[in-house]
Design a protein around this motif. Structure first.
Motif, PDB file in Angstrom:
ATOM      1  N   LEU A  29       0.383  -1.383   0.198  1.00  0.00           N
ATOM      2  CA  LEU A  29      -0.191   0.125   0.222  1.00  0.00           C
ATOM      3  C   LEU A  29       0.548   1.144   0.092  1.00  0.00           C
ATOM      4  O   LEU A  29       0.302   2.516  -0.693  1.00  0.00           O
ATOM      5  CB  LEU A  29      -1.261  -0.235   0.941  1.00  0.00           C
ATOM      6  N   ALA A  74       1.949   1.744  -3.773  1.00  0.00           N
ATOM      7  CA  ALA A  74       0.866   1.886  -4.212  1.00  0.00           C
ATOM      8  C   ALA A  74       0.789   3.763  -4.050  1.00  0.00           C
ATOM      9  O   ALA A  74       1.131   4.703  -5.103  1.00  0.00           O
ATOM     10  CB  ALA A  74      -0.520   1.081  -4.088  1.00  0.00           C
ATOM     11  N   PHE A  75       0.878   4.343  -2.780  1.00  0.00           N
ATOM     12  CA  PHE A  75       0.620   5.422  -2.697  1.00  0.00           C
ATOM     13  C   PHE A  75       2.084   5.704  -3.321  1.00  0.00           C
ATOM     14  O   PHE A  75       1.582   6.986  -4.120  1.00  0.00           O
ATOM     15  CB  PHE A  75       0.316   5.698  -0.728  1.00  0.00           C
ATOM     16  N   ARG A 135       1.633   7.053  -6.909  1.00  0.00           N
ATOM     17  CA  ARG A 135       0.862   7.574  -7.324  1.00  0.00           C
ATOM     18  C   ARG A 135       1.231   9.331  -6.995  1.00  0.00           C
ATOM     19  O   ARG A 135       0.853   9.744  -7.990  1.00  0.00           O
ATOM     20  CB  ARG A 135      -0.648   7.654  -6.282  1.00  0.00           C
ATOM     21  N   THR A 167      -5.514   3.973  -3.573  1.00  0.00           N
ATOM     22  CA  THR A 167      -4.669   3.164  -2.985  1.00  0.00           C
ATOM     23  C   THR A 167      -6.145   2.396  -2.420  1.00  0.00           C
ATOM     24  O   THR A 167      -4.847   1.314  -1.774  1.00  0.00           O
ATOM     25  CB  THR A 167      -3.676   3.921  -1.953  1.00  0.00           C
ATOM     26  N   ALA A 216      -2.099  -2.668  -7.566  1.00  0.00           N
ATOM     27  CA  ALA A 216      -1.606  -1.306  -6.827  1.00  0.00           C
ATOM     28  C   ALA A 216      -0.247  -0.813  -8.144  1.00  0.00           C
ATOM     29  O   ALA A 216       0.023   0.653  -8.377  1.00  0.00           O
ATOM     30  CB  ALA A 216      -0.556  -2.390  -5.973  1.00  0.00           C
ATOM     31  N   ALA A 262      -3.192   4.499 -11.377  1.00  0.00           N
ATOM     32  CA  ALA A 262      -2.978   5.494 -10.833  1.00  0.00           C
ATOM     33  C   ALA A 262      -2.435   7.386 -11.525  1.00  0.00           C
ATOM     34  O   ALA A 262      -2.098   8.302 -11.075  1.00  0.00           O
ATOM     35  CB  ALA A 262      -1.239   4.746 -10.315  1.00  0.00           C
TER      36      ALA A 262
END
Length: 427
Positions: free
Chosen positions: A10, A13-14, A17, A102, A129, A135
């Motif tokens: 996570l 993934a964040f 982005r 996310t 992700a 994203a």
């Protein structure tokens, strides 16, 4: 260990982005394109209503139904607290976008794990992700990221509802959710029958009376939420419309002369924010009259050459599923997209559809392999969602909301074996 690994996924993934925001224009910087919500939110604070998104004149206060209200209210709230188009407000909205997609990764993990087991959950979460189609639109001041999360949450709710107790309050609450999602973006409405009827027939064991009762409660909840906005639009425009009124123009953009002559010129020639003459027509005619004219022009173009419309629709179908819309926007300059992120999108979307077709064919040639009903259900949602875009016009951005569902489908096909299909309750 698995929890730590999931937290790392996570965070990754964040970070991806946020990194995309920095790479594509800069954190806290309002993008130069897709400014409709920026203008609508600013004018909402000035005039107290959602106004026309086609006119650059800041003094414009004419009510509009082109943009759904939910995201406009969110942007207006950020501007009210932090300043219109300020660094802080734009950064906040971009962070919300990043958090939304996310969170969609987490939802995808839960749904895929419930439907296909732990390995399927991990595969789906990793795809979601890393997917640039999910994203890549984080920098935009647009509803795409929140709507993507909303679609994923809707599927999660259906999975829970389909294996939960027959409680009327749950179906009413689900209807309220669907109404709220429509006010954010009504594009998923065409798939509501698949969502509602699947969950009801699964939970009620195909009992007609219980299914009808559940459908009725869901519709009531949905109507409760959308009715105030519908009344507002009727008061202003003296006609009933479902959330937004821009479909007629969308259809015209898909069949106007530039649609096959020079697709890259469509917005510059036909879209009011990109074309001064079209904008003057909106001002002189009024927004609804301009949209009505667009609708008439679209119908006339389709009637004049139905096979052209069929060809254009087939091209859009290919573009929607493979991301090839960037490869032919300028005749004579076609080929592979020059922008790196666009090329990445085309690669990912093409690989997804190729992998999807291959994995769907595997059970036909391999004994002991079968496709679970959930796969066909999810594909029905994605296919119905794509229908309106294929009939009007396509942007790669339109794929983003369904990418979490495609990630789940790919994971279920790659990791065969469905817990719920075998009667196991979700954990």
């Amino acid at each position: 260990m698995r929890v730590k690994a999931f937290v790392v996924l996570l965070i990754l993934a964040f970070s991806i982005r946020i990194g995309i925001c920095s790479y594509r224009g800069g954190l806290g910087r309002t993008p130069d394109s897709y400014r409709e919500y920026v203008m609508v939110a600013d004018r909402l604070l000035q005039h107290g209503t959602v106004t026309c998104a086609f006119v650059l004149d800041e003094a414009s206060s004419a009510p509009s139904a082109v943009m759904p209200p939910a995201y406009a209210l969110l942007v207006a709230a950020a501007y009210a607290v932090l300043g219109a188009e300020s660094f802080a407000a734009t950064l906040l909205l971009q962070i919300i976008n990043a958090l939304a997609t996310t969170a969609a990764v987490a939802v995808v993990f839960v749904v895929a794990r419930q439907l296909g087991g732990g390995r399927a959950g991990w595969v789906a979460a990793i795809i979601a992700a890393l997917n640039p189609a999910i994203a890549g639109f984080t920098p935009l001041i647009w509803d795409t990221s929140l709507f993507t999360l909303g679609v994923a949450l809707t599927v999660w709710m259906v999975v829970r509802l389909s294996h939960g107790p027959p409680d009327g309050k749950r179906w009413l609450a689900f209807g309220l959710w669907l109404g709220g999602l429509a006010l954010l973006n009504p594009a998923l409405t065409i798939a509501y029958p698949f969502l509602v009827l699947w969950s009801l027939t699964r939970s009620q064991n195909h009992r007609p009376r219980a299914t009808i009762h559940g459908v009725g409660l869901t519709v009531v909840g949905w109507l409760v939420v959308i009715t105030p906005w519908t009344i507002r639009n009727f008061v202003h425009f003296d006609r009933f419309m479902y959330i937004r009124s821009g479909l007629k123009m969308e259809l015209w953009l898909g069949v106007c002369p530039e649609a096959d002559q020079d697709p890259g010129a469509i917005f510059n020639e036909r879209y009011p924010l990109k074309n001064a003459e079209a904008q003057r027509r909106v001002v002189s005619m009024g927004e609804e009259a301009f949209l009505d004219e667009s609708g008439r022009q679209a119908i006339e173009a389709i009637r004049a050459d139905p096979w052209r419309f069929v060809r254009l629709t087939a091209t859009r179908l290919l573009d929607y599923w493979t991301g090839t819309v960037f490869t032919h926007v300028h005749p004579g300059e076609g080929g592979w997209p020059k922008a790196t992120w666009r090329a990445a999108l085309a690669v990912v979307l093409s690989a997804e559809i190729a992998g999807l077709v291959f994995l769907l064919l595997v059970p036909l040639v391999k004994a002991g392999r079968s496709v679970t009903p959930e796969v066909y259900w999810l594909l029905a949602i994605v296919a119905s969602f794509s229908l309106v875009y294929c009939l009007t016009h396509v942007q790669v951005r339109y794929r983003a909301p369904c990418e979490p569902l495609i990630a789940i489908v790919l994971a279920l096909l790659a990791c065969p074996g469905s817990f719920l299909s075998k009667g196991t309750e979700p954990s």
